[in-house]
Structure formats: C-alpha cells, structure tokens
Design an enzyme around this catalytic site. Sequence first.
Site, PDB file in Angstrom:
ATOM      1  N   ASP A   1      -9.407 -18.672  12.594  1.00  0.00           N
ATOM      2  CA  ASP A   1      -8.150 -18.930  11.889  1.00  0.00           C
ATOM      3  C   ASP A   1      -7.854 -20.436  11.842  1.00  0.00           C
ATOM      4  OD1 ASP A   1      -5.331 -17.954  10.966  1.00  0.00           O
ATOM      5  OD2 ASP A   1      -4.923 -19.289  12.655  1.00  0.00           O
ATOM      6  N   LYS A  15      -7.661 -23.131   8.516  1.00  0.00           N
ATOM      7  CA  LYS A  15      -6.570 -24.090   8.264  1.00  0.00           C
ATOM      8  C   LYS A  15      -7.118 -25.522   8.229  1.00  0.00           C
ATOM      9  CE  LYS A  15      -3.340 -20.990  10.528  1.00  0.00           C
ATOM     10  NZ  LYS A  15      -2.808 -20.624  11.852  1.00  0.00           N
ATOM     11  N   ARG A  21       0.826  -1.220   0.000  1.00  0.00           N
ATOM     12  CA  ARG A  21       0.000   0.000   0.000  1.00  0.00           C
ATOM     13  C   ARG A  21       0.851   1.256   0.000  1.00  0.00           C
ATOM     14  NH1 ARG A  21      -4.058  -1.974   4.541  1.00  0.00           N
ATOM     15  NH2 ARG A  21      -2.014  -2.330   5.432  1.00  0.00           N
TER      16      ARG A  21
HETATM   17  N1  LIG Z   1       2.359 -13.312   9.841  1.00  0.00           N
HETATM   18  C1  LIG Z   1       2.465 -14.634   9.874  1.00  0.00           C
HETATM   19  O1  LIG Z   1       3.197 -15.185  10.684  1.00  0.00           O
HETATM   20  C2  LIG Z   1       1.684 -15.471   8.901  1.00  0.00           C
HETATM   21  C3  LIG Z   1       1.820 -16.870   8.964  1.00  0.00           C
HETATM   22  C4  LIG Z   1       1.148 -17.677   8.030  1.00  0.00           C
HETATM   23  C5  LIG Z   1       0.343 -17.061   7.085  1.00  0.00           C
HETATM   24  N2  LIG Z   1       0.209 -15.691   7.092  1.00  0.00           N
HETATM   25  C6  LIG Z   1      -0.656 -15.109   6.061  1.00  0.00           C
HETATM   26  O2  LIG Z   1       0.163 -14.335   5.196  1.00  0.00           O
HETATM   27  C7  LIG Z   1      -0.579 -13.238   4.696  1.00  0.00           C
HETATM   28  C8  LIG Z   1       0.178 -11.940   5.009  1.00  0.00           C
HETATM   29  O3  LIG Z   1       0.320 -11.826   6.415  1.00  0.00           O
HETATM   30  P1  LIG Z   1       1.322 -10.774   7.071  1.00  0.00           P
HETATM   31  O4  LIG Z   1       1.386 -11.117   8.513  1.00  0.00           O
HETATM   32  O5  LIG Z   1       2.576 -10.669   6.315  1.00  0.00           O
HETATM   33  O6  LIG Z   1       0.480  -9.427   6.911  1.00  0.00           O
HETATM   34  P2  LIG Z   1       0.983  -7.919   7.120  1.00  0.00           P
HETATM   35  O7  LIG Z   1       2.245  -7.895   7.905  1.00  0.00           O
HETATM   36  O8  LIG Z   1      -0.199  -7.149   7.610  1.00  0.00           O
HETATM   37  O9  LIG Z   1       1.326  -7.442   5.636  1.00  0.00           O
HETATM   38  C9  LIG Z   1       0.359  -7.254   4.653  1.00  0.00           C
HETATM   39  C10 LIG Z   1       1.000  -6.570   3.461  1.00  0.00           C
HETATM   40  O10 LIG Z   1       0.011  -6.432   2.453  1.00  0.00           O
HETATM   41  C11 LIG Z   1      -0.007  -5.087   1.998  1.00  0.00           C
HETATM   42  N3  LIG Z   1      -1.381  -4.755   1.642  1.00  0.00           N
HETATM   43  C12 LIG Z   1      -2.477  -4.770   2.418  1.00  0.00           C
HETATM   44  N4  LIG Z   1      -3.548  -4.354   1.721  1.00  0.00           N
HETATM   45  C13 LIG Z   1      -3.103  -4.051   0.482  1.00  0.00           C
HETATM   46  C14 LIG Z   1      -3.700  -3.547  -0.684  1.00  0.00           C
HETATM   47  N5  LIG Z   1      -5.012  -3.271  -0.737  1.00  0.00           N
HETATM   48  N6  LIG Z   1      -2.921  -3.351  -1.769  1.00  0.00           N
HETATM   49  C15 LIG Z   1      -1.593  -3.613  -1.737  1.00  0.00           C
HETATM   50  N7  LIG Z   1      -0.958  -4.093  -0.668  1.00  0.00           N
HETATM   51  C16 LIG Z   1      -1.705  -4.310   0.438  1.00  0.00           C
HETATM   52  C17 LIG Z   1       0.481  -4.244   3.154  1.00  0.00           C
HETATM   53  O11 LIG Z   1       1.009  -3.033   2.621  1.00  0.00           O
HETATM   54  P3  LIG Z   1       1.700  -1.909   3.566  1.00  0.00           P
HETATM   55  O12 LIG Z   1       2.955  -2.556   4.112  1.00  0.00           O
HETATM   56  O13 LIG Z   1       2.019  -0.784   2.636  1.00  0.00           O
HETATM   57  O14 LIG Z   1       0.694  -1.563   4.617  1.00  0.00           O
HETATM   58  C18 LIG Z   1       1.544  -5.155   3.760  1.00  0.00           C
HETATM   59  O15 LIG Z   1       2.786  -4.966   3.135  1.00  0.00           O
HETATM   60  C19 LIG Z   1      -1.970 -13.350   5.319  1.00  0.00           C
HETATM   61  O16 LIG Z   1      -2.807 -14.078   4.461  1.00  0.00           O
HETATM   62  C20 LIG Z   1      -1.704 -14.156   6.576  1.00  0.00           C
HETATM   63  O17 LIG Z   1      -2.845 -14.876   7.006  1.00  0.00           O
HETATM   64  C21 LIG Z   1       0.860 -14.899   7.957  1.00  0.00           C
END
Ligand SMILES: NC(=O)c1ccc[n+]([C@@H]2O[C@H](COP(=O)([O-])OP(=O)(O)OC[C@H]3O[C@@H](n4cnc5c(N)ncnc54)[C@H](OP(=O)(O)O)[C@@H]3O)[C@@H](O)[C@H]2O)c1
Length: 434
Positions: free
Chosen positions: A207, A211, A50
């Site tokens: 969540d 899964k 974003r």
């Molecule tokens: N975190 C974990 O440990 C984990 C583990 C397993 C699976 N997951 C899955 O992995 C995915 C990502 O998780 P995360 O923890 O990495 O999330 P996060 O830290 O919140 O990161 C989300 C990213 O997506 C970008 N984003 C959000 N809305 C957007 C939009 N409309 N257009 C373009 N970019 C957008 C954000 O941009 P900005 O940076 O500019 O705000 C950010 O860089 C999710 O599906 C989550 O369930 C996460």
Amino acid sequence: MTMASGRPLSVGVAGLGTVGGGVLKLLRENAGLIAARAGRPITVTAISARDRMRDRGENFAGLRWYDDPVALAADDAVDVVVEVIGGAGDPARTLVLNALRAGRHVVTANKALLAVHGAELAVASEEGHAVLAFEAAVAGGIPIIKALREGFAGNRIRRVTGILNGTCNYILTTMRERGREFSEVLADAQKLGYAEADPSFDIDGVDAAHKLTILAALAFGRPVRFADVHVEGIRAISSLDQSFARELGYRIKLLGIARQTDAGIESRVHPCMIPETAPLARVDGVYNAVVVEGDFVGRVMLEGRGAGAGPTASAVVADLIDIARFRTTPVWGADSRHLSDAPSVPMSAYTGAYYLRLMVVDRPGVIADVTCALRDAGVSLESMLQHGRSPGEAVPIVLVTHETREAQMRAALDRIERLDSVLERPSLIRIEHG
Ligand SMILES: NC(=O)c1ccc[n+]([C@@H]2O[C@H](COP(=O)([O-])OP(=O)(O)OC[C@H]3O[C@@H](n4cnc5c(N)ncnc54)[C@H](OP(=O)(O)O)[C@@H]3O)[C@@H](O)[C@H]2O)c1
C-alpha cells in the site's frame, strides 16, 4: 465570495463503503459552505454498490441506482464519477477509463489503480479532455497531491519521504511504547479495525509503495513505475530491534522514499531507523506525514490522518470543488508528452548506513567471523553493541555500519547468514536522516 447559483455539479458515486459513505455525509452536512466555495451546489444524483438492499443509514430516494458501476460512465446526466470501489482491476479500471474517454471527470481514492495503470489513465484523461483527480489516494486528508502538483510546482524536487501507511505506523508505535511483539500488536489492531482481516497489503509495504509511486510520478514529472519500487514490510521487526533503536537514539518507521540522484530516481519502501529528534520520528499511531524537499522551498512537512471516512471524504470533496470551479491540472503535473524518462536506480546501487542485529551463539571467534565477512565485502563498522555474556547461549549483537552500498551489504549478509554460529535470520534496517 461568488454566489452559489450556477448549475449544480452532478456526481455519480461508485462504491458506498467507508469512503463513499463519508463523501455522501460530508456533501450533505456541509452542503451550504461547499456550494459557496464551489460556486454552485454539488449534488449526488447516481450511486452504485454491490448490495442494493444493505441499510447504509442514508436516504437514497430520487437517486439513480446502478448494479453495474461501469454503467455510471455512460450516464449523460453525471458530470463527475467518484470511484471509491478500489482495486487495480475491474470494475474500477474500466469504469474510470470509460468515464474519462466519454469526457466525464473522475475523482478517485484508488491508489492501486493509479500506481499500476496511471499512464494509461493519463492518456485517457487527455484524450477525453476530462479531469482525473486523486487527492484521497495518498495520505488521506493531507493535501499532498495539491501541494506537489500546484504548491511546489516551481521547484525541482530532490526528495519525498513519507509515513504513508497508518496501520504500519500504529503497529510500530504500539510495539515501541508497550514493548510488545509484532504478531500480538497486529492481532489487536485487527480487533480495533486499524488493520484489515487480510493485512498483507499494509504490513508488506505494498500500500505504501502504491502511494510512493504516485508521489514520485508527481515529484519528478515521470510516468508511474510501480514495478521499480523496492518494497519491504514490517513483519520482521521485533521488540528487540525496538529496544536497540531506543538505545541508539533512533525510532523505527516504515518510510516511503523517492529521491532524485545523479543516476536517476530511487524509490523504496522499507523500515528505517531515523533519529528520534527528526520531525518524522514524532509522527505516531495512525498518523501519516510527508516531507518534501525542493530546491527553492526547502523542507516542508505535512502531517495528518491518512485514512478513515472523514479525512478521505475531505480530500474527495476538495477535488469536486476544484472541478466545479474548473480548476484543473494535468494528471501527473505536466502533459504526458512532457514527462521525463529518467531511469530508475536499482536498490543494489543504494548507499547508506545499516543497523544489523544478529542472534549468535556466545562463543569465542563468533564476532571475528562476522567482522571478517563484513570486511571482505568492504563494509566498515561504526559501532557494535552486545549486552552481558551467556556462554554457549544465544545472544543478540548489533552492528552499525558506515555508509555502504546495498550490494556490498547483501554480499556480507549472505556470508553471515551461512555461519553456524548465527541462529536466526539477521535483522537489517537502513538508517536514514528522516
Ligand atoms: N478506507 C479508507 O480509509 C481509505 C483511505 C484512502 C483511500 N481509500 C481507497 O478508497 C477506495 C474505497 O475504500 P473503502 O475503504 O471505502 O472500501 P469499502 O469500505 O470496502 O467499500 C467498497 C465499496 O465498493 C463497493 N463495491 C465493491 N465491489 C464492487 C463491484 N464489483 N461493483 C459495485 N460496487 C462494488 C462495495 O459495495 P457493497 O457495499 O455493496 O459491498 C462498497 O460499497 C479504495 O480504493 C481504497 O484504497 C480508502
């Protein structure tokens, strides 16, 4: 080992948060060994998030930037889109669908999207002849998708049982070890970054249900059916339940369980009491674990970190290496036309033993009223616990039932809840073998 001399695999990363950042770091730090294992370099060429101005501690010079992640699906210089934005809706859904339909492979960590739209995505993958890989979507660094889809592919799977949410496991473990209440431990978990500011998806079991939906589809070769998963979270667990569990030789875990029964497939997420000697009982803190039971392989347990930048990136990169090597499998393990239409079994048909804790006024006749309600519903008791006496005051009593049908237990509970002498909402926890 094959020389890493092929054309680089060109990757577009949508989302540069915890997972996206971890993927960039892993691809950079282990570039040499990844190229050797993939047979060619894996190179990020395009990115999207974003906020373009945010300092992410990475050098993005030379990479194509997209404000709109969906545009990545139309970038002909991208072989694979890594979708790590999150959410079952847009932009993630349109990005993934468009990429697959355009014949671009997709790697995603997005369990919500897969659990809700998995059938539509599988069709898009088949029609576009593009891979949809999602190792990171379930249990982070644990290669459970590969295990189910490939490692156990020859087996009829009977049951999959998992500790699938690290936040819940951390909260339950800390409550047990420190004797603290749910709300205090949740507040601490939020301060430590183990729980989100809005923790409801985690603590209400959603969540884990996402899964489990994915695991059940793979295990039983059936399309995803998120709406058929019975879901309960951990908000109602108290430290009193934790101490009774200890006394009875159990530990409380939030489990996701998918089981093949004669009537169809049962899938449920709820707190369980499992024997403290069960392997899953010893999986504590933020760790995840999955037990798979197959007809030829027997019982297998995999344990590891279920979230975080490192474990999740490890899973995403494993998928990228498979794609670079042209190792592919259908999304749900078999082509859509070969998936089964086995029905889902409703929770009312579930049969098992129950722990029931009541807070009652300590006066004559109370236990008789409760046991009558159980008897009339056809629920038979295995044991009862009550400590001390406090005439006229509230005291906890714990009842453990023999195997009972959920519908009968619910009927008994409805009546018990209406008794004047029962002071709070009863705590009902199912007893499982783990
Ligand atoms: N975190 C974990 O440990 C984990 C583990 C397993 C699976 N997951 C899955 O992995 C995915 C990502 O998780 P995360 O923890 O990495 O999330 P996060 O830290 O919140 O990161 C989300 C990213 O997506 C970008 N984003 C959000 N809305 C957007 C939009 N409309 N257009 C373009 N970019 C957008 C954000 O941009 P900005 O940076 O500019 O705000 C950010 O860089 C999710 O599906 C989550 O369930 C996460």
